[in-house]
Design a protein around this motif. Structure first.
Motif: not given
Length: 154
Positions: A50-76
């Protein structure tokens, strides 16, 4: 297109790829790195500490397409679903119009360090074939795990 993707820092890298249909375009090529929040990366990220997941999701998340998830709660929430089902179907998260089926590959000590992905279009991977393809993929993931001297995937 079938690919093997491996954890590398807070991203994953495509280490091998086989394409039998040259007309299926994919954005990711061998050697490319992609954020763990998109596509095959979530099947790797779902099994990290979980701490690794937290570190990943606090970084800026790239938008590759309009379907790329970028909301940390939705990704969790997606990661929970992946852990429950042992698989992930992505819809155009990295390549517009692509459908990707991904399963984790368990490495040393049962850790997930890689994923197997089959990518095509929804027309070539309709909902009616998803379970069949995942069954074949599971066998492949289990064989890879055995070849590595590890336990089979869940």
């Amino acid at each position: 297109v079938t690919s093997i993707d491996v954890l590398r820092g807070y991203r994953y890298v495509c280490v091998d790829m086989v394409s039998i249909h040259p007309h299926v375009a994919t954005t990711v090529q061998i050697g490319d790195t992609v954020g763990l929040h998109a596509g095959a990366g979530k099947a790797i990220l779902a099994y990290q500490h979980p701490s690794f997941v937290d570190e990943v999701l606090k970084e800026p998340l790239s938008h590759y397409t309009d379907n790329t998830p970028h909301n940390p709660d939705a990704i969790r929430a997606i990661l929970e679903r992946i852990r429950a089902e042992g698989r992930w179907v992505s819809e155009g998260e990295i390549t517009p119009g692509a459908r990707g089926l991904t399963m984790p590959i368990f490495g040393p000590r049962g850790a997930v360090e890689a994923a197997l992905t089959v990518t095509s279009t929804k027309a070539r991977i309709p909902d009616s074939r998803v379970d069949e393809l995942f069954s074949l993929m599971r066998q492949t993931c289990e064989q890879i795990a055995r070849d590595m001297g590890n336990r089979p995937a869940n």
